[in-house]
Enzyme design. Structure first.
Site, mmCIF file in Angstrom:
data_model
loop_
_atom_site.group_PDB
_atom_site.id
_atom_site.type_symbol
_atom_site.label_atom_id
_atom_site.label_comp_id
_atom_site.label_asym_id
_atom_site.label_seq_id
_atom_site.Cartn_x
_atom_site.Cartn_y
_atom_site.Cartn_z
ATOM 1 N N ASN A 257 0.836 -1.212 0.000
ATOM 2 C CA ASN A 257 0.000 0.000 0.000
ATOM 3 C C ASN A 257 0.865 1.254 0.000
ATOM 4 O O ASN A 257 0.533 2.236 -0.656
ATOM 5 C CB ASN A 257 -0.972 -0.010 1.184
ATOM 6 C CG ASN A 257 -2.196 -0.850 0.880
ATOM 7 O OD1 ASN A 257 -3.060 -0.450 0.113
ATOM 8 N ND2 ASN A 257 -2.244 -2.045 1.457
ATOM 9 N N LEU B 116 -2.879 2.812 18.215
ATOM 10 C CA LEU B 116 -2.341 4.158 18.412
ATOM 11 C C LEU B 116 -2.652 4.684 19.805
ATOM 12 O O LEU B 116 -3.738 4.455 20.325
ATOM 13 C CB LEU B 116 -2.957 5.134 17.392
ATOM 14 C CG LEU B 116 -2.709 4.862 15.923
ATOM 15 C CD1 LEU B 116 -3.187 6.053 15.100
ATOM 16 C CD2 LEU B 116 -1.250 4.580 15.632
ATOM 17 N N HIS C 113 -8.320 -0.644 5.575
ATOM 18 C CA HIS C 113 -8.695 -1.927 6.181
ATOM 19 C C HIS C 113 -9.179 -2.861 5.073
ATOM 20 O O HIS C 113 -9.981 -2.455 4.225
ATOM 21 C CB HIS C 113 -9.787 -1.736 7.241
ATOM 22 C CG HIS C 113 -10.145 -3.023 7.908
ATOM 23 N ND1 HIS C 113 -9.334 -3.618 8.858
ATOM 24 C CD2 HIS C 113 -11.190 -3.863 7.715
ATOM 25 C CE1 HIS C 113 -9.882 -4.768 9.224
ATOM 26 N NE2 HIS C 113 -10.998 -4.954 8.553
ATOM 27 N N GLU D 49 -7.725 -2.004 -2.475
ATOM 28 C CA GLU D 49 -6.847 -1.217 -1.603
ATOM 29 C C GLU D 49 -5.934 -0.259 -2.353
ATOM 30 O O GLU D 49 -5.848 0.925 -2.023
ATOM 31 C CB GLU D 49 -5.978 -2.151 -0.745
ATOM 32 C CG GLU D 49 -6.778 -3.024 0.189
ATOM 33 C CD GLU D 49 -5.898 -3.846 1.111
ATOM 34 O OE1 GLU D 49 -4.902 -3.329 1.635
ATOM 35 O OE2 GLU D 49 -6.198 -5.039 1.307
HETATM 36 C C1 GAR Z 1 -3.134 -4.696 3.850
HETATM 37 O O1 GAR Z 1 -3.974 -5.672 3.299
HETATM 38 C C2 GAR Z 1 -3.930 -3.793 4.770
HETATM 39 O O2 GAR Z 1 -5.220 -3.538 4.323
HETATM 40 C C3 GAR Z 1 -3.927 -4.610 6.027
HETATM 41 O O3 GAR Z 1 -2.625 -5.127 6.114
HETATM 42 C C4 GAR Z 1 -2.114 -5.330 4.787
HETATM 43 C C5 GAR Z 1 -0.749 -4.669 4.682
HETATM 44 O O4 GAR Z 1 -0.139 -4.966 3.459
HETATM 45 N N1 GAR Z 1 -4.270 -3.816 7.172
HETATM 46 C C6 GAR Z 1 -5.008 -4.281 8.183
HETATM 47 O O5 GAR Z 1 -5.393 -5.426 8.266
HETATM 48 C C7 GAR Z 1 -5.327 -3.244 9.262
HETATM 49 N N2 GAR Z 1 -6.371 -3.731 10.132
HETATM 50 P P1 GAR Z 1 1.018 -4.064 2.866
HETATM 51 O O6 GAR Z 1 2.100 -3.919 3.949
HETATM 52 O O7 GAR Z 1 1.527 -4.832 1.687
HETATM 53 O O8 GAR Z 1 0.432 -2.735 2.482
#
Ligand code: GAR
Length: 208
Positions: free
Chosen positions: A14, A94, A110, A181
């Site tokens: 992300n 946080l 999320h 995302e």
């Molecule tokens: C992503 O899928 C994000 O949406 C999720 O962690 C992953 C991180 O991937 N976040 C959560 O679950 C927050 N509750 P990345 O490091 O490759 O972006």
């Protein structure tokens, strides 16, 4: 220019989508001024380095207790003087002081359609395991402002994704990232940077 700090814990795909968005003009009026990770070995830190973005690792292991860790995190954040803080796979709860100080200036991505499959214990692959376990046909992702609850803040953008026959948590996670995302996170940042997102009575009003 919206001074943006991205907080990460893992791979940082992300973060990459945000970097790409700034570089290719999907996100305007925005500068990524820093990346903060709570994990020293997060691949996201390599991505920051590659694009010469300042980064800091604030690991709880380097602090005597939770309070000191929270103070360290606040100091690191404040030093970047951010207008916007983006939680992009940041798996740290946080401190309340931070939520208050940066009210409506912290957003989170999320990997589900909130209010489904969110809250305590729902993060990363666990979300997609639970979705497949339940047998839902439509999943997705949400960008929202962060408040004192877990995944409860005002919703900015959501995008739905279909579950396909034979999906595993991994294939579903990948499709949600690719189709939702990596699109709605850059889009939400661009809208914020251009004054198109307002919060009124705990709900987001979009100027589309
Ligand atoms: C992503 O899928 C994000 O949406 C999720 O962690 C992953 C991180 O991937 N976040 C959560 O679950 C927050 N509750 P990345 O490091 O490759 O972006």
């Amino acid at each position: 220019m919206l001074r943006t700090v991205v907080c990460v814990s893992g791979g940082g795909t992300n973060l990459q989508a945000v970097i790409d968005g700034v570089r290719n003009g999907v996100i305007t009026n925005t500068e990524i001024v820093g990346v903060i990770s709570n994990k020293k070995d997060a691949y996201a830190l390599e991505r920051a380095k590659k694009y010469q973005i300042a980064s800091r690792c604030i690991s709880p292991r380097d602090y005597a207790d939770r309070e000191a860790f929270h103070r360290g995190m606040m100091e690191a954040l404040d030093a970047f003087a951010p207008d916007l803080i983006v939680l992009a796979g940041f798996l740290v709860v946080l401190p309340e002081a931070m939520i208050q100080k940066y009210r409506n200036r912290i957003i989170n991505i999320h990997p589900s359609l909130i209010p489904s499959f969110c809250g305590k214990g729902f993060y990363g692959l666990k979300v997609h395991e639970a979705e497949l376990e339940k047998g839902v046909r439509v999943v997705g992702a949400t960008v929202h402002f962060v408040d004192e609850g877990t995944d409860t803040g005002p919703i900015i953008l959501q995008k739905a994704v279909n579950v396909e026959q034979g999906d595993t948590p991994e294939t579903l996670q990948r499709r949600v990232m690719e189709e939702a995302e990596w699109k709605i996170l850059p889009q939400a940042i661009d809208m914020i940077a251009n004054g198109r997102v307002k919060v009124e009575d705990g709900k987001v009003i979009l100027d589309e």
